[in-house]
Write an enzyme that holds these catalytic residues in place. Structure first.
Site, short mmCIF file in Angstrom:
data_model
loop_
_atom_site.label_atom_id
_atom_site.label_comp_id
_atom_site.label_asym_id
_atom_site.label_seq_id
_atom_site.Cartn_x
_atom_site.Cartn_y
_atom_site.Cartn_z
N GLU A 73 5.73 9.55 13.49
CA GLU A 73 5.65 8.77 12.25
C GLU A 73 5.90 9.71 11.08
OE1 GLU A 73 2.40 5.85 11.85
OE2 GLU A 73 2.15 6.56 9.78
N GLU A 98 3.88 9.35 -0.77
CA GLU A 98 2.47 9.18 -1.15
C GLU A 98 1.85 10.45 -1.74
OE1 GLU A 98 0.00 7.90 2.09
OE2 GLU A 98 -1.84 8.13 0.94
N GLU A 106 0.86 -1.19 0.00
CA GLU A 106 0.00 0.00 0.00
C GLU A 106 0.89 1.24 0.00
OE1 GLU A 106 -3.38 -0.28 2.48
OE2 GLU A 106 -3.84 1.86 2.41
N ASN A 153 -2.90 -1.70 7.86
CA ASN A 153 -4.21 -2.28 7.55
C ASN A 153 -3.98 -3.79 7.51
OD1 ASN A 153 -5.46 0.24 7.27
ND2 ASN A 153 -4.79 0.42 5.15
N ASP A 205 -2.42 14.31 7.09
CA ASP A 205 -1.93 13.03 6.55
C ASP A 205 -0.80 13.26 5.55
OD1 ASP A 205 -1.71 10.40 5.94
OD2 ASP A 205 -3.59 10.23 4.82
N GLU A 264 -10.24 4.61 9.49
CA GLU A 264 -10.43 4.25 8.10
C GLU A 264 -11.02 2.84 7.95
OE1 GLU A 264 -6.55 5.08 6.31
OE2 GLU A 264 -7.14 7.17 6.03
C1 GCV Z 1 -2.10 2.32 5.39
C2 GCV Z 1 -3.45 7.33 4.48
C3 GCV Z 1 -3.07 6.43 3.35
C4 GCV Z 1 -3.48 5.00 3.61
C5 GCV Z 1 -2.82 4.57 4.92
C6 GCV Z 1 -3.28 5.51 6.02
C7 GCV Z 1 -2.63 5.20 7.34
O1 GCV Z 1 -4.83 7.46 4.56
O2 GCV Z 1 -3.64 6.89 2.17
O3 GCV Z 1 -3.03 4.20 2.55
O4 GCV Z 1 -3.16 3.24 5.23
O5 GCV Z 1 -2.93 6.83 5.67
O6 GCV Z 1 -1.63 5.83 7.62
O7 GCV Z 1 -3.11 4.35 8.06
#
Ligand code: GCV
Length: 737
Positions: free
Chosen positions: A438, A444, A213, A256, A416, A337
């Site tokens: 973090e 991304e 991801e 996830n 984010d 999420e």
């Molecule tokens: C792993 C953002 C990203 C997701 C990620 C999430 C997180 O929303 O787009 O891909 O999920 O952050 O950090 O948990």
């Protein structure tokens, strides 16, 4: 005029589709299609390595041969190597030292069992006591710390590489080799270093089917088809890279998390990864789903306060430690999420973290509980709603309720990983709770490794930001490391997402971000300039033109990317409901995801003030509140994060907001084009494969920057109806769709 590479790409498109532009077509549309074409041509080529990507998994550990002049600096280096002690980490230290010196200096090291001549002596401080009882480092070595010094042992001139523990010895060896590879003097060396914080981990968001991801460097080095890979050579190479920059832990799977990772049959497979990590001093950890007691354990609940759930976690931890005695612990994403969480049973995040922490405690493990908890179904019509407030609202009331081996892992900003965010107020909101910051190494929202965006200057800004807790100096680095409030543990987690591509992150220059993360986690006081200089010399050699050019490109790149994507703190205006890459400012609004910029016909920006807005600013300590609350003191680069202002608002620079938006997008796109010319000066100064690969990436980025410029400038013009004073807008009436 359109640059020649874009013209060529456009001609190619016409040939492919028989499509001819009529003269009436708007430039914006034409440039958009050209960018798309370049995407189609270059990216598949890059992905398959045809664009000349060197298959160089050594990254910054290339140990290229030094020229004879530079090599003379090391001619007094002892030829014997004595390793005191035995372990797989020391064996790696020995092998690394021998191969590094062979490759850089072309000289073998002779392994010797005892000191009977001048030698390099390697071992922990404790073990060296047997042959050199009078050795005392200039500072007390803490866990993972190292010391490199010259000393007379048994009357011979020796060079000592030692550490508080075996990991420290290995880190000392890497540091010593780094100095040689960069041509730095080792004459009279006496260098002792301790890490800034105990936690220096990377997270991988790898799925068990091998996809990653938000990974842009190929498939997982750990998993394929629902299993751990048979061949773990790249996992071992990854651990070596991590060790070379002082990273001591790696979470191998996506936050996830697939519950299946905790199945007994899978734990045996994960053990194989831990076995290749261990000789590099990298502890393995796993992301887990909070509902695992139900999904894997077959219980009818995962309520963290149910004793059966506590027993299940305890037994699971015991089972893991039987197979992986140095297991690091778990990472948890819950109530976020769509993930399961303690809210299902009316329990708190501390309840959820503690049931797991207690299972790990007897084995010395830790749980990282992520503060990335927010409601992604927020009502966008309510102007008081604000996703930025979520982490603080959820976790500040729980301060002091987490066990000592639980760590709250907090993203650097409250949204984010956008191109520009203020620091998360939660860093100052937890005094009796362990924290880790973090940071996102994988790009991304910052160009997905297709754009150059060196993130170290951004991270430095975050780590050095002074929160003024209780009116005293309290930079974020001191809060997250546990120094400010004397916490037992704390530190850094970087979302790396390397993959099987030869250059790990899918782009050679992006590797500076992985390197930089490790170096900052070791010592956040290092400057961005020092980090990029080290990385460039290790990766490309010490030709001054190469070193200076790459440093300049890297150091400017974040700001350039910000210029053509999202200046003034509006965030990256990326397509947030889709690929997180293309421009898509309209995707932020009128949905529950809460990345709102509130642009309308009058103005733009989120009012997060205490006086009239969402009140988010009230989550900071008073001095920081004051800074952001007033338009007079709020820095321009975060203006739209904190305030909703008219397009005609005059910035501190004296320019109107709307003109700044136009200017910065044009300036950013021009700067991205200049990168090409700058890079071309390096032709003949490095191997042609890397030269051409990176050139193609800059050409692609330049086209993308035009696409960004025109999309955002046209969008904001259509909303504001304020024209660009310089009359540059191309096809302003063209709709985004
Ligand atoms: C792993 C953002 C990203 C997701 C990620 C999430 C997180 O929303 O787009 O891909 O999920 O952050 O950090 O948990």
């Amino acid at each position: 005029m359109m640059p020649s590479h874009l013209r060529k790409a456009e001609r190619y498109l016409s040939r492919l589709s028989g499509f001819q532009h009529s003269s009436g077509f708007g430039a914006a549309y034409r440039l958009f299609t050209v960018s798309l074409l370049i995407l189609l041509i270059i990216l598949p080529a890059c992905a398959s390595g045809q664009a000349g990507t060197p298959r160089d998994t050594d990254a910054w550990l290339r140990y290229a041969p030094l020229d004879s002049e530079a090599a003379t600096n090391y001619k007094r280096l002892p030829e014997n190597l004595v390793v005191v002690g035995r372990s797989s980490i020391l064996e790696n230290a020995q092998r690394e030292l021998a191969s590094g010196i062979q490759r850089t200096l072309g000289r073998p090291l002779r392994a010797s069992a005892a000191v009977n001549g001048s030698a390099i002596i390697v071992g922990t401080l404790h073990d060296l006591g047997s042959i050199a009882p009078s050795l005392h480092p200039p500072v007390e070595l803490q866990a993972d710390g190292y010391w490199i010094t010259a000393a007379r042992i048994r009357n011979f001139e020796c060079l000592i590489i030692t550490g508080a523990d075996e990991r420290g010895v290995l880190y000392g060896v890497f540091q010593f080799l780094s100095k040689i590879a960069r041509g730095e003097s080792i004459q009279g060396m006496n260098e002792a270093q301790n890490p800034y914080a105990p936690i220096r981990w990377v997270n991988q968001w790898d799925n068990l089917d091998g996809r990653i991801e938000r990974g842009y460097g190929g498939p997982s080095v750990f998993f394929a088809d629902g299993k751990v890979r048979e061949d773990l050579k790249r996992a071992s190479d990854y651990a070596r890279l991590l060790a070379s920059i002082g990273i001591n832990g790696c979470t191998i799977n996506n936050v996830n998390a697939a519950p299946g990772i905790l199945q007994s049959s899978f734990i045996g497979q994960v053990k194989r990864i831990a076995d290749v990590f261990r000789p590099w001093g990298v502890q393995l950890s796993m992301s887990v789903d909070l509902s695992s007691p139900k999904l894997v354990g077959g219980l009818d609940t995962f309520d963290p306060l149910d004793p059966r759930v506590a027993t299940w976690w305890r037994e699971k931890a015991d089972e893991i430690y039987t197979q992986i005695p140095d297991f690091g612990g778990f990472v948890v994403k819950a109530d976020s999420e769509g993930r399961s969480g303690p809210s299902a049973y009316g329990r708190t995040h501390a309840d959820a973290a503690n049931v797991i922490a207690r299972a790990l405690k007897p084995h010395g493990g830790v749980v990282f509980y992520r503060a990335f908890v927010y409601n992604h179904h927020l009502d966008w019509r309510n102007l008081k709603n604000d996703r930025a407030k979520a982490a603080y609202d959820n976790f500040h009331p729980l301060d002091g309720a987490f066990d000592d081996n639980a760590i709250v892992q907090i993203k650097n900003g409250p949204i984010d990983f956008q191109v520009r965010e203020p620091v998360s107020p939660l860093f100052a909101g937890l005094r009796r709770t362990n924290e880790a910051i973090e940071l996102q190494i994988t790009q991304e929202y910052t160009g997905q490794q297709k754009h150059l965006c060196f993130l170290v200057p951004m991270w430095k800004g975050v780590l050095d930001f002074d929160m003024r807790v209780d009116g005293r100096s309290s930079p974020v680095k001191e809060l997250v490391s546990g120094r400010a409030f004397h916490r037992p543990i704390g530190g850094f987690a970087g979302v790396a997402n390397v993959g099987l591509d030869a250059n790990w992150l899918g782009s050679p220059l992006a590797m500076a971000n992985l390197y930089g993360f490790g170096r900052l986690a070791w010592n956040p006081d290092l400057s961005s300039e020092a980090i990029v200089d080290e990385w460039t010399r290790l990766t490309f050699g010490s030709d001054p033109l190469v070193v200076n050019t790459i440093a300049d490109l890297q150091l400017r790149s974040w700001h350039v990317y910000e210029n053509y994507t999202g200046p003034l703190g509006a965030g990256t205006l990326t397509n947030i409901t889709g690929n997180h890459y293309d421009p898509g400012p309209e995707s932020s609004e009128e949905n529950g995801w809460g990345q709102w910029h509130r642009a309308d016909h009058q103005g733009i920006g989120m009012d997060r003030t205490i006086a009239t807005g969402t009140g988010f600013i009230g989550q900071y300590p008073p001095e920081v509140q004051k800074l952001y609350e007033s338009l007079g003191s709020c820095p321009d680069n975060l203006l739209l994060f904190f305030h909703h202002v008219p397009y005609t608002h005059v910035l501190h620079s004296g320019k109107s907001l709307i003109q700044h938006v136009y200017d910065s997008h044009y300036e950013g796109a021009d700067q991205a084009h200049e990168f090409i010319a700058q890079w071309k000066r390096l032709d003949g100064h490095m191997d042609p494969d890397r030269y051409r690969d990176i050139l193609a990436r800059f050409e692609f980025q330049a086209g993308e920057a035009i696409k960004w410029r025109d999309t955002i400038c046209n969008w904001i013009y259509r909303l504001s109806r304020v024209p660009d004073q310089k009359g540059r807008l191309a096809a302003p009436e063209l709709s985004l769709n």
